[in-house]
Write an enzyme that holds these catalytic residues in place. Structure first.
Site, mmCIF file in Angstrom:
data_model
loop_
_atom_site.group_PDB
_atom_site.id
_atom_site.type_symbol
_atom_site.label_atom_id
_atom_site.label_comp_id
_atom_site.label_asym_id
_atom_site.label_seq_id
_atom_site.Cartn_x
_atom_site.Cartn_y
_atom_site.Cartn_z
ATOM 1 C CB ALA A 12 -13.596 4.122 21.953
ATOM 2 C CB ALA A 13 -10.721 6.586 25.371
ATOM 3 C CD GLU A 36 -21.671 9.745 26.383
ATOM 4 O OE1 GLU A 36 -22.190 10.530 25.556
ATOM 5 O OE2 GLU A 36 -20.442 9.585 26.498
ATOM 6 C CB CYS A 46 -15.247 4.412 12.216
ATOM 7 S SG CYS A 46 -13.943 5.235 13.159
ATOM 8 N NE ARG A 73 -17.443 -5.390 31.943
ATOM 9 C CZ ARG A 73 -16.668 -6.431 31.673
ATOM 10 N NH1 ARG A 73 -17.209 -7.539 31.201
ATOM 11 N NH2 ARG A 73 -15.371 -6.378 31.873
ATOM 12 C CE1 TYR A 431 3.067 -14.574 -6.714
ATOM 13 C CE2 TYR A 431 4.239 -16.663 -6.405
ATOM 14 C CZ TYR A 431 3.550 -15.777 -7.225
ATOM 15 O OH TYR A 431 3.335 -16.078 -8.542
ATOM 16 C CD1 TRP A 439 9.964 -9.341 -7.831
ATOM 17 C CD2 TRP A 439 10.486 -8.371 -5.894
ATOM 18 N NE1 TRP A 439 11.261 -9.687 -7.543
ATOM 19 C CE2 TRP A 439 11.616 -9.095 -6.355
ATOM 20 C CE3 TRP A 439 10.593 -7.688 -4.685
ATOM 21 C CZ2 TRP A 439 12.817 -9.142 -5.664
ATOM 22 C CZ3 TRP A 439 11.791 -7.730 -3.994
ATOM 23 C CH2 TRP A 439 12.884 -8.453 -4.476
ATOM 24 N NE ARG A 447 13.856 -5.174 -6.604
ATOM 25 C CZ ARG A 447 13.788 -5.916 -7.706
ATOM 26 N NH1 ARG A 447 12.668 -6.560 -7.996
ATOM 27 N NH2 ARG A 447 14.807 -5.999 -8.514
#
Length: 457
Positions: A12-13, A36, A46, A73, A431, A439, A447
């Site tokens: 990924a990175a 690699e 994942c 590429r 909602y 809520w 709350r």
């Protein structure tokens, strides 16, 4: 004369960085060489539990971009090639071709370290026996599937009850195995507070998964054929035809450490906001091998997630390619599931808040995913932490059924913005009875947290 960018790591990175740099600079301006050591690039680790469990049909569905697509590429991607040494003063890396054994040095003007993380595999007797599997790579997943086909419908033991352990328990259950999860901690999911982990434990038991807490594995027992037959703890033995290790990961930074690059408390590379390795102008690092800033606690953390790794790669590629980008940090958001139970968390646990010296209040509420009268409304438990004096949101944990996990994103945004629980109570959330009570459960928790802050003075 063009510069050369060397990338260590093809997932990924690393490949996000390479691809982004290539978008900004053509081959005549920047030569890109990537190494690699495995057989695959740019894949979703994942997704391995869901492939093993049968939710994903084919291995290749987890691959976002093949080596051939990267090479098309103008990225010189060299597979099955391991970087064995890093010479920082000489600006070069030594590599070994794992097929031929050939070794050589390759120079660089700019370097990206994206070596990922390695799974914890303690040196226990029998840990390398046939039938004992990790699930870090696609090769690992294939080896596990091959093993399961030889022992289909048997007994499986999962060692560890974190994200991977819980997800693999579900995968094995789906394949018809009798599953036992052995966990060193008292409750599964140590990324949650124990009271929320207890909800996960109860649900796993209800699904038919035997979860044994406070059970440190001492050895893997094998039969006459050398294959695993049981897992032993200090108190008992658990029969097993297959064992899956899910004890977490640590940064893969052996190369960096040997080269004298700066590492943090958790063994990950330390970088600045541009993902440049601290003290080194032409070296960047990203993904599971780095530590990142926790925006809530203000401390460095190691969090191994593909979402972060891809963002790191985009930032690195932009900077290497002559642009400018930063990665400000994380709030520690993660979601998972075991069968129909959804598990989510973001921000700090109680333990984390205590470690950084924060005074806090906690509240826990019970609600539903939809209006209570609407068909399919499912129970949901939300726990919220707020700073005692200011009311600043510190963390949220959610355990429930359908519609529970992604609600944590509300809290993730609030944490990133530094909101107080009082400010959260006024959030204009969507909602309608099929989607939420009047809520929303997160706002109900806010709350209640506000009331707790006021009561605490």
């Amino acid at each position: 004369m063009s510069e050369r960018l060397v990338v260590i790591g093809g997932d990924a990175a690393g490949m996000s960085a390479a691809s982004q740099a290539r978008r900004l600079k053509g081959p005549g301006e920047l030569e890109i060489v990537a190494f690699e050591r495995g057989h695959f690039t740019s894949y979703s680790a994942c997704g391995i539990p869901y492939w093993v469990g049968g939710d994903v049909d084919e291995r290749d569905e987890l691959i976002a971009r093949t080596p051939g697509e990267h090479r098309a590429r103008d990225i010189d991607l060299r597979m099955r090639t391991e970087v064995t040494a890093l010479d920082v003063p000489g600006q070069r890396v030594r590599t070994r071709d794992l097929e031929s054994g050939t070794e050589e040095w390759t120079g660089f003007d700019k370097l990206v370290i994206a070596t990922g993380a390695r799974p914890l595999r303690p040196p226990l007797p029998g840990i390398d026996a046939p039938g004992v599997h990790g699930v870090q790579t696609l090769d690992d997943g294939q080896a596990l599937l091959d093993s399961l086909e030889r022992t289909e419908g048997g007994r499986a033991v999962v060692v560890g009850a974190g994200y991977i352990g819980v997800e693999m328990a579900e995968a094995l259950l789906n394949r018809g195995y009798e599953v036992t999860v052995l966990n060193r901690g008292e409750q599964p999911m140590s990324t949650l507070d124990p009271d929320m982990g207890r909800l996960v434990h109860r649900a796993m038991d209800g699904l038919g998964i035997t979860t044994v807490g406070s059970s440190a594995v001492t050895k893997i027992l094998t039969g006459e054929d050398g294959r695993v037959r049981a897992v032993a703890t200090e108190d008992d033995e658990y029969p097993a035809d297959v064992v899956v290790l899910g004890m977490g990961v640590v940064p893969e930074t052996g190369l960096a450490e040997a080269a004298g690059l700066p590492l943090g408390t958790y063994g990950g590379l330390l970088t600045d906001l541009a993902m440049r390795v601290r003290g080194h102008e032409n070296i960047w690092a990203g993904g599971d091998c780095v530590e990142v800033l926790d925006l809530v606690s203000g401390r460095e953390r190691h969090i191994a997630l593909g979402t972060h790794a891809n963002k790191h790669g985009q930032v690195i590629g932009a900077n290497v390619g002559g642009g400018y980008a930063t990665f400000p940090g994380v709030v520690g958001t993660a979601v998972s599931k075991v069968c129909d139970l959804e598990i989510a968390r973001t921000g700090l646990r109680e333990k984390d808040a205590r470690e950084v010296g924060l005074r806090y209040v906690t509240v826990t509420i019970e609600s539903t995913s939809r209006a209570g009268y609407y068909p399919g409304a499912a129970p949901m438990t939300v726990k919220m932490l707020a700073e005692r004096r200011t009311g600043r949101l510190l963390g949220v944990q959610i355990v429930g059924r359908e519609g529970a996990a992604k609600r944590v994103d509300i809290a993730a945004v609030a944490l990133t913005a530094g909101m107080t629980v009082e400010q959260m109570t006024a959030l204009d959330l969507g909602y309608a009875p099929p989607f939420s009570p009047v809520w929303d459960p997160v706002l109900v928790a806010a709350r209640k947290a506000l009331a707790a802050v006021r009561a605490a003075g």
